[in-house]
Design a protein around this motif. Sequence first.
Motif, PDB file in Angstrom:
ATOM      1  N   VAL A  28      14.645 -31.977   7.683  1.00  0.00           N
ATOM      2  CA  VAL A  28      15.720 -32.955   7.254  1.00  0.00           C
ATOM      3  C   VAL A  28      16.874 -32.959   6.573  1.00  0.00           C
ATOM      4  N   GLY A  29      16.479 -31.235   7.392  1.00  0.00           N
ATOM      5  CA  GLY A  29      18.230 -30.544   7.218  1.00  0.00           C
ATOM      6  C   GLY A  29      18.474 -29.050   7.046  1.00  0.00           C
ATOM      7  N   ILE A  30      19.852 -28.393   7.795  1.00  0.00           N
ATOM      8  CA  ILE A  30      19.475 -26.651   7.631  1.00  0.00           C
ATOM      9  C   ILE A  30      20.801 -26.659   7.852  1.00  0.00           C
ATOM     10  N   SER A  31      20.774 -25.315   6.941  1.00  0.00           N
ATOM     11  CA  SER A  31      22.420 -24.793   6.474  1.00  0.00           C
ATOM     12  C   SER A  31      23.199 -23.637   6.702  1.00  0.00           C
ATOM     13  N   ASP A  32      24.087 -23.575   7.385  1.00  0.00           N
ATOM     14  CA  ASP A  32      24.263 -21.834   8.108  1.00  0.00           C
ATOM     15  C   ASP A  32      25.230 -21.349   7.134  1.00  0.00           C
ATOM     16  N   SER A  33      25.008 -19.976   6.138  1.00  0.00           N
ATOM     17  CA  SER A  33      26.737 -20.256   5.662  1.00  0.00           C
ATOM     18  C   SER A  33      27.216 -19.091   6.317  1.00  0.00           C
ATOM     19  N   GLU A  34      26.187 -18.422   7.044  1.00  0.00           N
ATOM     20  CA  GLU A  34      27.524 -17.443   8.741  1.00  0.00           C
ATOM     21  C   GLU A  34      27.865 -18.282   9.282  1.00  0.00           C
ATOM     22  N   ALA A  35      27.726 -19.931   9.420  1.00  0.00           N
ATOM     23  CA  ALA A  35      29.059 -20.370  10.526  1.00  0.00           C
ATOM     24  C   ALA A  35      28.686 -19.978  12.010  1.00  0.00           C
ATOM     25  N   PHE A  36      26.970 -20.019  12.823  1.00  0.00           N
ATOM     26  CA  PHE A  36      27.125 -18.771  13.860  1.00  0.00           C
ATOM     27  C   PHE A  36      26.130 -19.786  14.337  1.00  0.00           C
ATOM     28  N   SER A  37      24.799 -19.903  14.345  1.00  0.00           N
ATOM     29  CA  SER A  37      23.912 -20.486  15.108  1.00  0.00           C
ATOM     30  C   SER A  37      23.987 -21.642  14.522  1.00  0.00           C
ATOM     31  N   GLY A  38      24.101 -22.566  13.585  1.00  0.00           N
ATOM     32  CA  GLY A  38      23.743 -23.960  13.256  1.00  0.00           C
ATOM     33  C   GLY A  38      24.226 -24.895  13.486  1.00  0.00           C
ATOM     34  N   GLU A  39      24.702 -24.890  14.272  1.00  0.00           N
ATOM     35  CA  GLU A  39      24.896 -26.176  14.868  1.00  0.00           C
ATOM     36  C   GLU A  39      24.188 -26.134  16.353  1.00  0.00           C
ATOM     37  N   ARG A  40      23.647 -25.208  17.089  1.00  0.00           N
ATOM     38  CA  ARG A  40      22.085 -24.696  17.945  1.00  0.00           C
ATOM     39  C   ARG A  40      21.131 -25.303  17.469  1.00  0.00           C
ATOM     40  N   PHE A  41      21.147 -24.650  16.389  1.00  0.00           N
ATOM     41  CA  PHE A  41      19.545 -25.286  15.677  1.00  0.00           C
ATOM     42  C   PHE A  41      19.602 -27.018  15.470  1.00  0.00           C
ATOM     43  N   ALA A  42      20.637 -27.481  14.612  1.00  0.00           N
ATOM     44  CA  ALA A  42      20.558 -28.883  14.325  1.00  0.00           C
ATOM     45  C   ALA A  42      19.969 -29.429  15.496  1.00  0.00           C
ATOM     46  N   GLN A  43      20.420 -28.663  16.994  1.00  0.00           N
ATOM     47  CA  GLN A  43      20.522 -30.103  18.412  1.00  0.00           C
ATOM     48  C   GLN A  43      19.190 -29.592  19.060  1.00  0.00           C
ATOM     49  N   ARG A  44      18.584 -28.785  18.208  1.00  0.00           N
ATOM     50  CA  ARG A  44      17.479 -28.392  18.660  1.00  0.00           C
ATOM     51  C   ARG A  44      16.082 -28.757  18.222  1.00  0.00           C
ATOM     52  N   LEU A  45      16.364 -29.030  16.755  1.00  0.00           N
ATOM     53  CA  LEU A  45      16.055 -29.340  15.902  1.00  0.00           C
ATOM     54  C   LEU A  45      15.896 -30.713  15.734  1.00  0.00           C
ATOM     55  N   ASN A  46      16.981 -31.376  16.240  1.00  0.00           N
ATOM     56  CA  ASN A  46      17.054 -32.652  16.117  1.00  0.00           C
ATOM     57  C   ASN A  46      17.513 -33.308  14.564  1.00  0.00           C
ATOM     58  N   CYS A  47      18.134 -32.399  13.818  1.00  0.00           N
ATOM     59  CA  CYS A  47      18.278 -32.487  12.108  1.00  0.00           C
ATOM     60  C   CYS A  47      18.892 -32.892  11.895  1.00  0.00           C
ATOM     61  N   LYS A  48      19.649 -32.871  10.390  1.00  0.00           N
ATOM     62  CA  LYS A  48      20.829 -32.953  10.213  1.00  0.00           C
ATOM     63  C   LYS A  48      21.265 -31.214   9.968  1.00  0.00           C
TER      64      LYS A  48
END
Length: 335
Positions: A28-48
């Motif tokens: 249902v969602g992911i977070s990324d405190s390091e701001a390194f790979s969050g966008e890439r994984f959100a696209q791959r997992l099709n989630c927010k």
Amino acid sequence: MKIAIFDVSHWHFPLYIPALSDPGVEVVGISDSEAFSGERFAQRLNCKLFDSNEALLEADFDFALVFSRHSRMAGMAKRLIDRGIPFLIEKPCGLNLQEVRRIRQLAERRCVHVSVPFINRVSDWASHLSPSEGFSPEGFQHLSFRFIVGLAGRYERNGNSWMLDKRQAGGGSLLNVGIHFIDLISSLTGALITHVSAQARTFRSDVTVDEQAILTCRNAAGQIGLIETGYLYPSTAEDQRDFAFSISHTSAYARAYADQLYVKARDQKPGRSTTVEFNTDEYYPVFLRRSWADLAEGRAPVAGLREAEHAIAVLEAAYRSAAEGGTPQTVERAT
């Protein structure tokens, strides 16, 4: 099952993706405190991709995965336990023994299911060292493991430079990879480690964690173990680490390297070799699926916070020993 994933820039997170693609699983969602790979994984997992861990905590989910910095893990775990949400949290689960003990006690009081991926417990190769294969817990005489992984710079390249800072990570190669074999020795022998002696070295002047370590230990049954770790291997995608072990047991002697496990019984018959999967990365989705199965069936996790607490107690004793030139140390017991 609705899944929330906290801090996806951790280098282990991609290893769990095969399980997250299982039928009936929704991220249902992911977070990324390091701001390194969050966008890439959100696209791959099709989630927010949520703006923060705090925002993701407010989402509707049934189970969480926690991959935060070691210095932030205990705080993240407490928030989930307070909400009564079951979760998997990467080792070491906190920055020190005090933090891990506190969240273990809280989880037990609140009856929250928490699993910790000590993946060797679900590996094919460790199953060859089980009682069903003739390796009874009391029969182990000596257990020696070598696990040398990629150079320290790999953490900088993959957005986890904090792993080289003791204030953020708590320790280096001994904590990061040696912890798995501390747990395995306890698991195979059925006896907790009680005494340790260790040596550690750091090679880069800008790194404050150990890049090489050797730990010797003795458990409550008097069995002896040796663990050698390091950030020393010139790792590549197809050749990531140096992993080998040798084990003496009253029934047989076992040794392993590359993809071969060789077992020679005490009866003097010819030994036998077996091809086994020693790529430990393969067992992270296996462990996650096992965690979900344990939760669904109402079983205790195959490994959880109590096992993590013991491993951290061993590690803290080991680091005390290394700081004192290898002076033997007694491991603090859980309360």
